[in-house]
Each structure stands twice: as structure tokens, then as C-alpha cells.
Enzyme design. Structure first.
Site, PDB file in Angstrom:
ATOM      1  CB  ALA A   1      -4.702   0.406   0.803  1.00 26.79           C
TER       2      ALA A   1
ATOM      3  CG  ASP B   1       3.056  -1.406   3.548  1.00 19.96           C
ATOM      4  OD1 ASP B   1       4.165  -1.565   4.088  1.00 19.96           O
ATOM      5  OD2 ASP B   1       2.625  -2.161   2.659  1.00 19.96           O
TER       6      ASP B   1
ATOM      7  CB  CYS C   1       9.153  -4.418   1.443  1.00 20.67           C
ATOM      8  SG  CYS C   1       8.803  -3.698  -0.165  1.00 20.67           S
TER       9      CYS C   1
HETATM   10  N1  SAM Z   1      -0.056  -2.203   1.920  1.00 20.85           N
HETATM   11  C1  SAM Z   1      -0.154  -2.880   0.645  1.00 20.85           C
HETATM   12  C2  SAM Z   1      -0.431  -4.352   0.911  1.00 20.85           C
HETATM   13  O1  SAM Z   1      -0.078  -4.853   1.973  1.00 20.85           O
HETATM   14  O2  SAM Z   1      -1.013  -5.000   0.046  1.00 20.85           O
HETATM   15  C3  SAM Z   1       1.077  -2.664  -0.197  1.00 20.85           C
HETATM   16  C4  SAM Z   1       1.342  -1.192  -0.468  1.00 20.85           C
HETATM   17  S1  SAM Z   1       2.670  -0.907  -1.597  1.00 20.85           S
HETATM   18  C5  SAM Z   1       4.065  -1.093  -0.582  1.00 20.85           C
HETATM   19  C6  SAM Z   1       2.587   0.817  -1.809  1.00 20.85           C
HETATM   20  C7  SAM Z   1       1.391   1.284  -2.628  1.00 20.85           C
HETATM   21  O3  SAM Z   1       1.386   2.716  -2.639  1.00 20.85           O
HETATM   22  C8  SAM Z   1       1.416   0.877  -4.116  1.00 20.85           C
HETATM   23  O4  SAM Z   1       0.240   0.196  -4.423  1.00 20.85           O
HETATM   24  C9  SAM Z   1       1.497   2.204  -4.862  1.00 20.85           C
HETATM   25  O5  SAM Z   1       0.782   2.197  -6.084  1.00 20.85           O
HETATM   26  C10 SAM Z   1       0.873   3.156  -3.857  1.00 20.85           C
HETATM   27  N2  SAM Z   1       1.275   4.579  -3.997  1.00 20.85           N
HETATM   28  C11 SAM Z   1       2.385   5.105  -4.538  1.00 20.85           C
HETATM   29  N3  SAM Z   1       2.388   6.441  -4.436  1.00 20.85           N
HETATM   30  C12 SAM Z   1       1.235   6.777  -3.800  1.00 20.85           C
HETATM   31  C13 SAM Z   1       0.656   8.009  -3.403  1.00 20.85           C
HETATM   32  N4  SAM Z   1       1.277   9.176  -3.631  1.00 20.85           N
HETATM   33  N5  SAM Z   1      -0.541   7.995  -2.787  1.00 20.85           N
HETATM   34  C14 SAM Z   1      -1.184   6.818  -2.543  1.00 20.85           C
HETATM   35  N6  SAM Z   1      -0.685   5.624  -2.905  1.00 20.85           N
HETATM   36  C15 SAM Z   1       0.513   5.590  -3.517  1.00 20.85           C
END
Ligand code: SAM
Length: 320
Positions: free
Chosen positions: A124, A192, A246
Site C-alpha cells: 500500500a 498494486d 506501473c
Molecule cells: N499502491 C501504492 C500507492 O498507490 O501509493 C504504491 C505501491 S508500490 C507500487 C508497491 C509497494 O509494495 C512498495 O511500497 C513496496 O515497498 C511494497 N512491497 C514490496 N514487496 C512487498 C511484499 N512482499 N509485501 C508487501 N509489500 C511489498
């Protein structure tokens, strides 16, 4: 502004090769033009605290030119200002607006959350989409917003508080684990996913692409499969899931959805959002399930980042 040739020289060579393998030369040129120059700043009106009329009034008073978005009444594209100028406004400081890319506003809209529902946002931070979901629900219901990274989690917490989205509970943990811990609890789930970010590349901003490699794309695809399985487990039968990235390659987009519908009890459903065809990239379904044609991919451009959105539904098991 760089020429297409210069853009090609700046971006990673394997990325360019990958693009030309997926898309026609004409489409590749349009993508490269969209990764050139700068992007307009866009904002979402935080309807938990205000409304679009109030914000348009403030922008006019500050001589900030804007355009409205055809498919979202609360989205505004700014024409003559940068983030720094917006950050100095009281409406920013008080959380009445959220600076958010236009493409990033699409997944919550397509998720169609309803007041009173239970929603999971699996990955998130920094929270643009989580707080948009809360606003779409009139801050009524329950949202569990999960993030693995501790520092990004703090940012998420800050944004949630600033936007006044009181229905959001924050969890700092691995998204892969949540499905097990919250079996079939949620009406809707947003994934996401962490991705290689190709849709956000800017030829003049090396920071946007220096960490990209084919190896990272493949590693991310493995993580995305684990996350989509967890999202599926957390979803109630008949529930809706949005898978978004993205990025614009097949490994992290169409092929993840193909894997999901072949290995999990999910189907792809139509996206009803009025996005102009000129803003979309072609979907690839070669050797894949043809229902993937219902997913959408946004063409990178001056106004929009490249983005992929799939809407999925968990199929109810019969006779249980
Ligand atoms: N949805 C967010 C927004 O609109 O602000 C952006 C999300 S970004 C594309 C993906 C996020 O997933 C990053 O903050 C990253 O740190 C987190 N992430 C990466 N691996 C993860 C995991 N295994 N479990 C949970 N979060 C994770």
C-alpha cells in the site's frame, strides 16, 4: 526535448529490445515519445475533507491553470505549476488534495469499493490508492493497508492521517503471508504490485531506470505470483481483485494474469471506465487466455504514466 533516437540511446538497451519484441515500431515510437520530456503534475481532490468545486476555486485564486479528467470528476491535471508550488498551498498542507499520477487513480476506480465493505490493499505505501479507496467509500467501512518496508510504512501512516482516512488500519508485514492469516475475509482486494516501473521511466531522469534489468523483471514476476496467490486467498468468493503495475512488459502484466487464471479460481472481468483508445497500449494474448483482452494498458504520455490494470473475480465454488 530529445529525439526518439536519443531516448533509445539513454534507456537500457535490453528494455528497448524488449519493447520492439512486444510492440510494432509505430507503437514503440509512441511509447518512447511518452518517456521523453516531463509529465504534468496531477492531483486528486480528497472528498473526505472537501469537494472539487472548492479546490477549483482555490486554484483559480492562485492563477494555477488546470484541466479536468474525462473519466474521473475528482482528478485535475495542472498546466503551469510544479509540485513545489502546490506543496506550498494550504490545501496541500491540510490534506485537501493528494498529488497523484493520473494512471495511479485508475485501480481504485476500477475496484469500485462500496461503503461498509472490507477492503485489503496488499502493497500500500505511500498510500495514494489506499486513501483514494477510503474517499470512494465516504470513509465508511474497513480497509487493511499492508506494506513490507518499515520506512515506507511510516510514510503511509503520515499520508493516511493527513487525509483523515480513519477507516484505514495499517499493517507492516509481508503481503505473501496475509492470505493465510485472513482467509476469504475481504470483499475486494487491491494488489498494486511492486514492479520494474517501466511506465514511469523518463529519458532525462536516470534515477527512474538505472536499477532496471531483465533479471529484476524476472525476480519481480516470481514475487508477483506469490502476492496474487495471497490476494486470492484473502478474497471472499465472488469478490473482486485488481492487479495493477506501473510497468508495460508481458512478464509482469499479461503473463501474471494468465498464470493466475490458470492456477487460481479467478476470471477476468470487463473494466468499465471511459479511457480514450489513444491513451491505451495493445494487449498481448499470444499463447495466453483470450479473456486477458479485457485488461487495459495505459500508453505513457505527457499526462499519464504507463500502467497495467486487470480486474479479476473469484469464482464461487459450487456445492460447498
Ligand atoms: N499502491 C501504492 C500507492 O498507490 O501509493 C504504491 C505501491 S508500490 C507500487 C508497491 C509497494 O509494495 C512498495 O511500497 C513496496 O515497498 C511494497 N512491497 C514490496 N514487496 C512487498 C511484499 N512482499 N509485501 C508487501 N509489500 C511489498
Amino acid at each position: 526535448m530529445l529525439s526518439v533516437l536519443e531516448v533509445k540511446r539513454k534507456l537500457p538497451r535490453d528494455f528497448i529490445k524488449e519493447l520492439y519484441e512486444i510492440y510494432s515500431p509505430l507503437v514503440c515510437d509512441k511509447i518512447l515519445a511518452g518517456l521523453n520530456g516531463e509529465r504534468n503534475v496531477s492531483m486528486r481532490v480528497n472528498t473526505i475533507k472537501t469537494n472539487v468545486q472548492e479546490i477549483m476555486k482555490v486554484l483559480k485564486e492562485n492563477n494555477i491553470k488546470f484541466e479536468r479528467v474525462m473519466w474521473y470528476k475528482d482528478g485535475l491535471i495542472l498546466k503551469n505549476s510544479n509540485e513545489k508550488q502546490i506543496n506550498a498551498l494550504k490545501i496541500y498542507e491540510e490534506g485537501l488534495i493528494y498529488l497523484q499520477s493520473l494512471s495511479s487513480m485508475i485501480p481504485p476506480l476500477v475496484l469500485e469499493p462500496k461503503e461498509g465493505e472490507k477492503i485489503l490493499d496488499l502493497t500500500a505505501a505511500p498510500g495514494g490508492k489506499t486513501t483514494e479507496i477510503a474517499a470512494l467509500m465516504n470513509n465508511n467501512g474497513y480497509i487493511l493497508a499492508n506494506e513490507i518496508d518499515k520506512i515506507r510504512c511510516e510514510r503511509l501512516k503520515y499520508n493516511v492521517e493527513k487525509q483523515g482516512a480513519s477507516i484505514i488500519k495499517i499493517n507492516n508485514g509481508k503481503g505473501e503471508k496475509l492470505g493465510e492469516d485472513h482467509k476469504e475475509e475481504f470483499d475486494r482486494v487491491l494488489l498494486d504490485a511492486p514492479c520494474s516501473g517501466e511506465g514511469t521511466f523518463l529519458a532525462n531522469g536516470p534515477k527512474t531506470y538505472t536499477s532496471w534489468s531483465l533479471r529484476t523483471v524476472n525476480e519481480l514476476a516470481k514475487l508477483q505470483k506469490k502476492l496474487i496467490k495471497s490476494a486470492y486467498e484473502a478474497l471472499k468468493p465472488n469478490g473482486t481483485m485488481i492487479y495493477s503495475t506501473c510497468t508495460i512488459n508481458l512478464e509482469e502484466d499479461e503473463k501474471i494474469v494468465d498464470w493466475a487464471i490458470k492456477n487460481l479460481n479467478l476470471r477476468v472481468i470487463d473494466i468499465n471506465l471511459n479511457i480514450e483508445e489513444k491513451n491505451k497500449l495493445p494487449i498481448t494474448t499470444e499463447n495466453m487466455d483470450k479473456s486477458i483482452n479485457k485488461t487495459i494498458k495505459i500508453m505513457p504520455s505527457r499526462n499519464m504514466e504507463g500502467f497495467y490494470i486487470a480486474k479479476l473475480q473469484k469464482i464461487e465454488r459450487r456445492g460447498e
